[in-house]
Write a protein that holds these residues in place. Structure first.
Motif, PDB file in Angstrom:
ATOM      1  N   GLU A 137      -5.880  -4.990  -3.910  1.00 32.11           N
ATOM      2  CA  GLU A 137      -4.605  -4.274  -3.826  1.00 32.11           C
ATOM      3  C   GLU A 137      -4.476  -3.318  -5.008  1.00 32.11           C
ATOM      4  O   GLU A 137      -4.502  -3.739  -6.160  1.00 32.11           O
TER       5      GLU A 137
ATOM      6  N   ARG B  62      -8.411  -0.681   3.566  1.00 25.64           N
ATOM      7  CA  ARG B  62      -7.362  -1.618   3.956  1.00 25.64           C
ATOM      8  C   ARG B  62      -6.646  -1.147   5.215  1.00 25.64           C
ATOM      9  O   ARG B  62      -6.312  -1.948   6.086  1.00 25.64           O
TER      10      ARG B  62
ATOM     11  N   ASP C   8       0.800  -1.224   0.000  1.00 24.35           N
ATOM     12  CA  ASP C   8       0.000   0.000   0.000  1.00 24.35           C
ATOM     13  C   ASP C   8       0.834   1.277   0.000  1.00 24.35           C
ATOM     14  O   ASP C   8       0.287   2.373   0.145  1.00 24.35           O
TER      15      ASP C   8
ATOM     16  N   ASN D  99      -9.827   2.425  -1.539  1.00 24.64           N
ATOM     17  CA  ASN D  99      -9.246   1.103  -1.290  1.00 24.64           C
ATOM     18  C   ASN D  99      -8.203   1.165  -0.180  1.00 24.64           C
ATOM     19  O   ASN D  99      -8.177   0.324   0.721  1.00 24.64           O
TER      20      ASN D  99
ATOM     21  N   VAL E 227     -13.897  -9.606   1.081  1.00 22.01           N
ATOM     22  CA  VAL E 227     -13.202  -8.544   0.341  1.00 22.01           C
ATOM     23  C   VAL E 227     -14.247  -7.663  -0.332  1.00 22.01           C
ATOM     24  O   VAL E 227     -15.129  -8.159  -1.024  1.00 22.01           O
TER      25      VAL E 227
ATOM     26  N   ARG F 286     -10.692  -5.745   4.053  1.00 18.69           N
ATOM     27  CA  ARG F 286     -10.006  -6.204   2.858  1.00 18.69           C
ATOM     28  C   ARG F 286     -10.619  -5.552   1.621  1.00 18.69           C
ATOM     29  O   ARG F 286     -11.830  -5.458   1.478  1.00 18.69           O
ATOM     30  N   ALA F 287      -9.755  -5.092   0.738  1.00 19.95           N
ATOM     31  CA  ALA F 287     -10.136  -4.527  -0.548  1.00 19.95           C
ATOM     32  C   ALA F 287      -9.031  -4.892  -1.529  1.00 19.95           C
ATOM     33  O   ALA F 287      -7.905  -5.196  -1.119  1.00 19.95           O
TER      34      ALA F 287
END
Length: 394
Positions: free
Chosen positions: A230, A222, A137, A218, A316, A227-228
């Motif tokens: 990447e 995260r 990230d 996103n 997700v 969860r999302a």
């Protein structure tokens, strides 16, 4: 036989040393340094693993017969008490550097230096971990002729080599398959740098479809522990005189929630189905408690990477272009809209009793006193139906 050491982050060098020590006799006792003595010798950041857990790991090895924890600077007291035939140490020691050399000689205890050469160590593992690739990230600004945006730091070089930092190139990509197409926009699924990714291209001014905004959503989700997908790349600019935006996201593993409900849910036991409903409801409650309100919270925008019973760990959230952030107080109206969309998108795929169970888990208890929520949810469902634009499950 007696062997001793810290054994912090048990590795193959430890195992080989202990196996060689055990081969010298019929019984191997391993003495483990206590936490206080490790801190005194190696600093306040050590040990990484508490003494009781290190002892438990060692006791699970087939070559180890007994484990004892000691807090003294060396094992002199244990040598006095146990009087082993052999005191085994790793090859990072030698007779001249063995702290208990004089005492062992007086007691008639043989010193043995066993295992492989010093090719493995906890310190080396820690250094390798500290030097590993940047976390996914971490983004860096990216700009070029006619565009600006952000790119994942650790993939920038590879994306540049592949020509994917050129916005005009992204607009013209024909690899993979088109999985969604609308007015002035499309989504492609393809393989890039050995990973399956989705490329979203469209007008960033149309219905606030900014790829940079979706990337930020996103990252925010995260960072909050949800969860999302990447994010790899988000660019905005002009191509051929018109505004264009492009977003690249890694594919999330697992089926969409509606597919999971049709194919996996029916084969689960009643207890497993209830656990799945509880996990989904609890995850949605946590999502809204954190003031995240996805406008597109449909079953095909939630991927199950495992089981819903695990909640946020295995669920997700996709398509976060229109994710709304709330203020300091919860926003029941926004929350009801997302719950209504999810309920309608699962219609017919989930038994009513499990839908009620999910809602009960979302509310954090029984349905008693939940009438205002139920009325709000009913109105939200009716509004979505009246719009006539709500997608039916795939």
């Amino acid at each position: 036989m007696l062997a001793n050491g810290v054994f912090d982050l048990l590795h193959v060098g430890h195992v080989r040393m202990l196996a060689a020590a055990r081969a010298l006799g019929d019984c191997l006792v391993v003495a483990v340094n206590g936490d206080a003595s490790v801190r005194a010798a190696r600093g306040p950041g050590r040990p990484l693993v508490p003494a009781r857990e290190r002892a438990e790991l060692l006791a699970a090895l087939a070559v180890v017969d007994h484990v004892v924890v000691f807090d003294e600077p060396d094992v002199g007291a244990l040598l006095e008490r146990l009087r082993p035939d052999v005191h085994a140490k790793g090859r990072d020691y030698a007779e001249a550097t063995l702290p208990e050399r004089a005492l062992g000689a007086r007691l008639g205890v043989e010193a043995a230096f066993v295992g492989d050469e010093k090719r493995h160590s906890t310190s080396a593992l820690l250094r390798a971990a500290a030097q590993r690739a940047e976390p996914p990230d971490r983004m860096r600004p990216e700009s070029g002729p006619g565009h600006r945006g952000f790119v994942q730091r650790r993939r920038r070089a590879a994306l540049a080599r592949a020509g994917w930092l050129d916005l005009a190139r992204l607009v013209g990509v024909e690899d993979g398959e088109v999985v969604e197409r609308g007015t002035g926009r499309f989504v492609r699924r393809l393989v890039l740098l050995g990973r399956t990714v989705y490329l979203k291209v469209g007008d960033p001014l149309q219905r606030r479809r900014s790829p940079i905004l979706e990337l930020q959503h996103n990252l925010a989700l995260r960072a909050a522990g949800f969860r999302a997908p990447e994010p790899w790349l988000a660019l905005e600019g002009r191509v051929g005189g018109r505004p264009v935006g492009a977003l690249v996201l890694a594919e999330a593993p697992g089926p969409a929630l509606d597919v999971w409900a049709r194919t996996v849910l029916p084969g689960l036991s009643a207890a497993e189905q209830r656990a799945a409903a509880d996990g989904l409801g609890g995850c949605l409650r946590a999502l809204h408690t954190a003031r995240f309100y996805p406008r597109d919270l449909t079953a095909w925008h939630v991927v199950v990477d495992g089981s819903p019973a695990a909640g946020a760990r295995d669920l997700v959230f996709l398509d976060l272009m229109r994710l709304e952030r709330g203020g300091p107080r919860p926003a029941p109206r926004r929350a009801a809209r997302g719950l209504a969309a999810l309920s309608l998108s699962l219609a017919g795929g989930v038994p009513a009793r499990l839908e009620w169970r999910t809602l009960r888990a979302y509310l954090g208890g029984t349905l008693a006193g939940a009438r205002p929520w139920l009325r709000r949810l009913t109105r939200a469902r009716a509004r979505l139906r009246r719009k006539g634009t709500f997608r039916t499950p795939r």
